[in-house]
Design a protein around this motif. Structure first.
Motif, PDB file in Angstrom:
ATOM      1  N   UNK B 129       0.822  -1.220   0.000  1.00  0.00           N
ATOM      2  CA  UNK B 129       0.000   0.000   0.000  1.00  0.00           C
ATOM      3  C   UNK B 129       0.848   1.259   0.000  1.00  0.00           C
ATOM      4  N   UNK B 132       1.739   1.767  -3.452  1.00  0.00           N
ATOM      5  CA  UNK B 132       0.546   2.109  -4.233  1.00  0.00           C
ATOM      6  C   UNK B 132       0.125   3.555  -3.971  1.00  0.00           C
ATOM      7  N   UNK B 133       0.279   3.982  -2.725  1.00  0.00           N
ATOM      8  CA  UNK B 133      -0.080   5.357  -2.382  1.00  0.00           C
ATOM      9  C   UNK B 133       0.744   6.352  -3.204  1.00  0.00           C
ATOM     10  N   UNK B 134       2.039   6.055  -3.314  1.00  0.00           N
ATOM     11  CA  UNK B 134       2.914   6.951  -4.083  1.00  0.00           C
ATOM     12  C   UNK B 134       2.461   7.016  -5.535  1.00  0.00           C
ATOM     13  N   UNK B 136      -0.432   7.225  -6.588  1.00  0.00           N
ATOM     14  CA  UNK B 136      -1.565   8.132  -6.746  1.00  0.00           C
ATOM     15  C   UNK B 136      -1.133   9.524  -7.208  1.00  0.00           C
ATOM     16  N   UNK B 137       0.164   9.773  -7.191  1.00  0.00           N
ATOM     17  CA  UNK B 137       0.657  11.060  -7.684  1.00  0.00           C
ATOM     18  C   UNK B 137       0.425  11.205  -9.180  1.00  0.00           C
ATOM     19  N   UNK B 140      -2.788   6.221 -13.330  1.00  0.00           N
ATOM     20  CA  UNK B 140      -2.301   4.949 -13.876  1.00  0.00           C
ATOM     21  C   UNK B 140      -3.437   3.943 -13.918  1.00  0.00           C
ATOM     22  N   UNK B 141      -3.248   2.925 -14.713  1.00  0.00           N
ATOM     23  CA  UNK B 141      -4.323   1.960 -14.930  1.00  0.00           C
ATOM     24  C   UNK B 141      -4.453   1.045 -13.723  1.00  0.00           C
ATOM     25  N   UNK B 142      -5.612   0.416 -13.639  1.00  0.00           N
ATOM     26  CA  UNK B 142      -5.898  -0.472 -12.522  1.00  0.00           C
ATOM     27  C   UNK B 142      -4.905  -1.635 -12.478  1.00  0.00           C
ATOM     28  N   UNK B 145      -1.639  -0.569 -11.188  1.00  0.00           N
ATOM     29  CA  UNK B 145      -1.784  -0.293  -9.766  1.00  0.00           C
ATOM     30  C   UNK B 145      -1.587  -1.568  -8.952  1.00  0.00           C
ATOM     31  N   UNK B 181       9.297   2.975  -2.587  1.00  0.00           N
ATOM     32  CA  UNK B 181       8.406   4.126  -2.720  1.00  0.00           C
ATOM     33  C   UNK B 181       9.046   5.208  -3.604  1.00  0.00           C
TER      34      UNK B 181
END
Ligand SMILES: Nc1ncnc2c1ncn2[C@@H]1O[C@H](COP(=O)(O)OP(=O)(O)OP(=O)(O)O)[C@@H](O)[C@H]1O
Ligand SMILES: [Mg+2]
Lengths: 381, 386
Positions: B129, B132-134, B136-137, B140-142, B145, B181
C-alpha cells in the motif's frame, strides 16, 4: 486477492490506532450526546410548554390582551365571546377556564398545586384523545379527569377515587394523557358546571380562553381582523398554531430556562469543535514526519487537506451514530422519569448531524494548518 | 529499443585517451551555479553553502561525500526542491527552481524520488500500500496499480513481506520499502541520504544493483550521500563537499584515466598511486573554446594541465614571431615546466578545437611532487639534464 484501486489512507490511519479511534469516537459521541440533550431539553420545554396551545380544538382563540403567554391567568368577560358569536362566519364559541388549584396527595396528606382546565364537556375543546364517554363523565357534578402523566407528587390515582381539590371533594371520573411542563406538575380537567359551582358569583362570567369555531370555508385570518376591528381592544385573537409559536418564542426569549439550553447547545457545539480539534491535532502531531514525507513526495496541500478532512468526517459520522444511539436511550429515560417531552424528529436529527459535521470540519480546518506548516525539508537528514 | 541501446552505450563511451565522453546534445539533469545558502536571519544567520557549481547528467550515479555538517543534506534538499533557492541558478530536470512558487516546487518534486534517512512510513499501510499510495501522484491503470508495487518489491527482495505493515518489518526491510516508494514512479532524479546505512551487505548490494539498473536503463540521475565504502564502486561521479564548498567533482572513469596519465608523466612515475588518486580528485575541469588561450608565455605559472578532450597548439615566441612548436591532444599535459623550475610560462597554449582540460593548482602540484621520493633526482635528470 483483489486489491482496490485506491489506498484508503484516511480510513486506515484512523482504524490503525484502536485506542485513539475509541477515544475520538467516544469524545465525538459525547459531544453529540451533549448537543442532543441540550436540544432535547430546549425542545422539550418548548414542546411541553406549547403543548396545550397546539391542542386547542378551534380555529381562533380569544384571550385577554394581557394574557401574553400561557402562564398568565388574566381573564376576560364572556360577553366578548358572545359578541364574537354575532359574526356570521362563526359557528360556535366555547369558554375555557383555567386555574391553579390544590390537589391533596392521599398518601402524604400534602396539598400540591395542579393546573386546571374547565370547559363545557360537549364542546370537546381539546384534541388530546379524549373519548366522548370519558368527556360525558365530566357532566356529572363534582367530577374531574386526571392527567395520568402528571408527576408522581400527587400520589396514586384510581378511578372513582375521591380527591380533595381546593378543599372540596371530587371524584376521579377518568384519565387522559397530556404531560407536565416546567410550570405545571400535572393537569386536571373539569366540567364547566363543576367549576362554576365552586366560583364566587362575581367571577363567573370571567373566562380564560374563548375558542371560536368557524363555518366551513371561512378565511380565518380575515375573520380575525374583522373581529378585532369590531371588538374593544381588551382581547386578542390567535390561531392555535400562532399561539403555539408565540409560546415557543416566549420560552426562548423571555424565560431564562429556554435560553439556558439554547446557549448550552451553542456551548456544546464549541466544546465539540475544541475536542475534535484536539484529537485531530494530536493525530496530526504524531504523524508530522509522515505528512512532511507526503509533501516531499509531491503531494499537494489540497491532498493533505482532503486527507485530514476525510478523517474528521469519518470521526464525526461514526461519532454521530453512537451519540445518537445513546441520546435516544437517554431521551426515553428522561421522558419516563420527568414527563418532559423528549423526542427526535428527522429535522432535529438533521440539525445535530449538520452541527456535528460542521464541528468536525471546523476542527479539521484548524488542525490542517499544522499539516501545511510541516516543512518537507525537515524529513531529509 | 535499438535507439535506447545506442544511447546507453553513448553514455558509457570513453575516448581514445580513456576519458568518458557523452553525447553532445545531452542536457544536464541537474545544473546549478552560484548557489549560496544560509540558515537563519540577521545575527543568527549562518551560511552553509558557498558559491557552488555542479552539473550532473542523465544516467549518472553520483556519490556525495564530505564531513558531517559540510552541507550535503542542505544541497540535496535544494536540488530536491524541498527548499527555496536563495541565491544562484538551479536547473533540475529542465526546470529553473529559483523563484518557483511552492506549487511549482511541489510539481517538480513529483518527478524526484526521495530516500530519507528517516523513512517515515505510515504505520497503517502495508509495504504494498505504501508503494501504491505513491502511485496516486500520477494517473495509472488499474492493472498497473496492482502489478507495479509487487514488481518493485520483488526486485528489492521483499516479496514475502509485501503485505506486512512496518511494525512487522525489520529496519532494513523498512528501508527497502522506502526505497521502493522512491522508485515506483520511475523518477528522473533520485536523491538518497545514506540509503544503505540500515542494510546488510547483501541487501545493500541488491539495492545498489537496482540503482545501477535504473541509471543504465532509464538514464535516471541518482545522487547518493553516503559514507558507505561498500557502494562507492558504483559511482560514476564523486562529489566532495567540505565546509559548504564543492572541493572536488570528478568522474570516476576520468580519475582512473588521469591516474594512468599522471603515472606516465616522468615526474610522477615513482609517486605512490594513492597520492596520484588524491591529486586526480583535486583536478578541476576547465573548458576552452577554439582559439582561446589557456596559458600565455611570460605569465606567472599557477596550474598544471592535462587534456581531457580536444586539441591544443603550443606556440613559442621565437625571434619576435609566434611559432607553432607542438600540437597536443587528449592525454597530453602541459604547464609543468613553469611550476617545477619556478619560472614564467615558457610557451603559449591555445585551444585548437573545443578543449577540455583538467587543471591542478600549484600547491597541490607541489605537494604531489614533494611526495615523489626521488623528486630531486628526477628533476635534475629530466629538466636540468644532469
Ligand atoms: N534547519 C536548519 N537550521 C539551521 N541550521 C541548519 C539547519 N539544517 C542544517 N543546519 C546547519 O547547516 C550545516 C550543514 O548541515 P547539513 O545537514 O547540510 O550537513 P550534512 O553534510 O548533511 O551533515 P551530516 O553528514 O551530518 O548529515 C550544519 O552546520 C548544520 O548545523
Ligand atoms: Mg546529512
Amino acid at each position: 486477492m483483489v486489491r482496490p484501486r485506491k489506498v484508503f489512507l484516511a480510513t486506515s490511519m484512523l482504524i490503525h490506532n484502536r485506542r485513539r479511534m475509541a477515544l475520538s469516537l467516544g469524545a465525538t459521541a459525547f459531544t453529540v450526546l451533549i448537543m442532543f440533550m441540550e436540544m432535547g431539553f430546549f425542545n422539550g420545554i418548548n414542546d411541553s410548554q406549547s403543548l396545550l396551545a397546539g391542542a386547542f380544538n378551534a380555529d381562533l382563540i380569544m384571550m385577554s390582551d394581557r394574557s401574553v403567554h400561557m402562564n398568565k391567568f388574566n381573564r376576560f368577560n364572556r360577553v366578548r365571546l358572545q359578541q364574537g358569536l354575532a359574526f356570521p362566519e362563526v359557528s360556535e364559541v366555547i369558554p375555557v377556564y383555567k386555574g391553579i388549584v390544590t390537589l391533596e396527595n392521599k398518601e402524604t396528606k400534602q396539598s400540591r398545586l395542579i393546573f386546571l382546565l374547565a370547559f363545557p364537556p360537549d364542546a370537546a375543546p381539546l384534541d388530546i384523545g379524549l373519548s366522548p364517554s370519558v368527556l360525558n363523565e365530566l357532566k356529572k357534578p363534582g367530577t374531574i379527569l386526571f392527567d395520568s402523566r402528571s408527576r408522581a407528587i400527587y400520589g396514586g390515582m384510581e378511578r372513582d377515587q375521591i380527591v380533595t381539590v381546593d378543599g372540596r371533594d371530587c371524584r376521579v371520573a377518568g384519565f387522559f394523557d397530556f404531560g407536565p411542563n416546567f410550570s405545571n406538575d400535572g393537569t386536571i380537567l373539569m366540567g364547566q358546571g363543576t367549576f362554576l359551582q365552586y366560583r364566587p358569583p362575581s367571577s363567573r362570567d370571567q373566562v380564560s380562553y374563548g375558542l371560536i369555531r368557524t363555518k366551513p370555508g371561512v378565511d380565518v385570518q380575515s375573520l380575525k381582523k374583522d373581529i378585532l376591528r369590531n371588538l374593544p381592544p381588551d382581547i386578542i385573537l390567535l390561531t392555535p398554531e400562532e399561539m403555539r409559536q408565540r409560546e415557543v418564542r416566549y420560552t426562548i426569549t423571555a424565560v431564562p430556562i429556554g435560553a439556558i439550553f439554547g446557549v448550552g447547545l451553542v456551548i456544546g457545539f464549541f466544546i465539540g469543535v475544541m475536542i475534535c480539534y484536539q484529537i485531530l491535532y494530536n493525530e496530526i502531531a504524531d504523524h508530522m514526519p509522515q505528512y512532511a514525507t507526503l509533501k516531499a513526495m509531491g503531494f499537494s496541500e489540497k491532498y493533505l487537506f482532503r486527507l485530514v478532512i476525510r478523517q474528521s468526517l469519518l470521526v464525526s459520522l461514526l461519532g454521530f451514530v453512537f451519540g445518537m444511539g445513546f441520546s435516544f436511550i437517554l431521551y426515553v429515560a428522561i421522558e419516563a422519569s420527568t414527563g418532559i417531552l423528549m423526542f427526535m424528529t428527522l429535522g432535529r436529527i438533521a440539525i445535530i448531524l449538520t452541527l456535528t459535521v460542521t464541528m468536525c470540519t471546523i476542527a479539521g480546518i484548524l488542525a490542517v494548518k499544522k499539516v501545511t506548516s510541516s516543512d518537507p525539508a525537515e524529513v531529509f537528514g | 529499443m535499438v535507439e535506447e541501446k545506442t544511447k546507453t552505450s553513448l553514455l558509457r563511451q570513453t575516448n581514445e585517451a580513456g576519458f568518458s565522453i557523452r553525447a553532445r546534445h545531452l542536457e544536464p539533469s541537474v545544473d546549478l551555479s552560484g548557489i549560496n545558502f544560509s540558515f537563519g536571519e540577521g545575527e543568527s544567520r549562518k551560511q552553509v553553502l558557498y558559491n557552488n557549481e555542479l552539473k550532473l547528467f542523465p544516467g549518472e550515479i553520483v556519490i556525495m561525500t564530505g564531513p558531517s555538517g559540510s552541507g550535503k543534506t542542505t544541497l540535496l534538499t535544494l536540488i530536491g526542491a524541498l527548499r527555496s533557492v536563495q541565491e544562484g541558478r538551479m536547473k533540475v530536470l529542465g526546470k529553473e527552481l529559483k523563484g518557483l512558487s511552492p506549487v511549482g516546487l511541489q510539481q517538480t518534486r513529483k518527478n524526484i524520488g526521495f530516500i530519507f534517512q528517516a523513512h517515515n512510513l505510515f504505520e497503517s499501510l502495508t509495504a504494498f500500500q505504501t508503494l501504491a499510495l505513491a502511485m496516486e501522484l500520477f494517473p495509472c491503470s488499474k492493472d498497473e496499480f496492482a502489478s507495479r508495487p509487487a514488481e518493485i518489491l520483488r526486485e528489492l527482495g521483499m516479496e514475502a513481506r509485501m503485505h506486512y505493515k512496518p511494525e512487522k518489518l525489520s529496519g532494513g526491510q523498512r528501508q527497502r520499502v522506502a526505497i521502493g516508494r522512491a522508485l515506483i514512479n520511475h523518477p528522473g532524479l533520485i536523491l538518497a541520504d545514506e540509503p544503505t546505512a540500515a542494510l546488510d551487505k547483501d541487501t545493500g548490494r541488491q539495492v545498489v544493483e537496482l540503482f545501477r539498473k535504473r541509471a543504465r536503463e532509464e538514464h535516471c540521475t541518482i545522487i547518493i550521500v553516503t559514507h558507505d565504502n561498500r557502494i562507492i564502486d558504483v559511482a560514476d561521479r564523486v562529489v566532495n563537499l567540505v565546509d559548504g564548498h564543492i572541493v572536488s567533482n570528478v568522474l570516476v572513469a576520468d580519475t582512473l584515466a588521469i591516474c594512468n596519465f599522471l603515472q606516465k608523466c616522468p615526474v610522477f612515475s615513482t609517486t605512490d598511486s594513492s597520492f596520484l588518486a588524491t591529486a586526480a580528485n583535486q583536478m578541476r575541469l576547465e573548458t576552452y573554446g577554439p582559439g582561446e588561450v589557456v596559458i600565455r608565455e611570460g605569465e606567472e605559472g599557477d596550474k598544471f594541465y592535462l587534456i581531457r578532450s580536444g586539441t591544443a597548439e603550443v606556440c613559442k615566441n621565437i625571434e619576435g614571431e609566434d611559432r607553432l612548436v607542438a600540437a597536443l591532444s587528449a592525454g597530453d599535459f602541459f604547464g609543468e615546466v613553469a611550476l617545477l623550475k619556478n619560472v614564467k610560462r615558457t610557451a603559449t597554449v591555445r585551444a585548437g578545437e573545443m578543449l577540455e582540460v583538467f587543471s591542478l593548482p600549484r600547491e597541490e602540484f607541489d605537494m604531489l611532487v614533494r611526495a615523489s621520493s626521488s623528486f630531486e633526482e628526477q628533476l635534475k635528470k629530466i629538466y636540468f639534464n644532469v
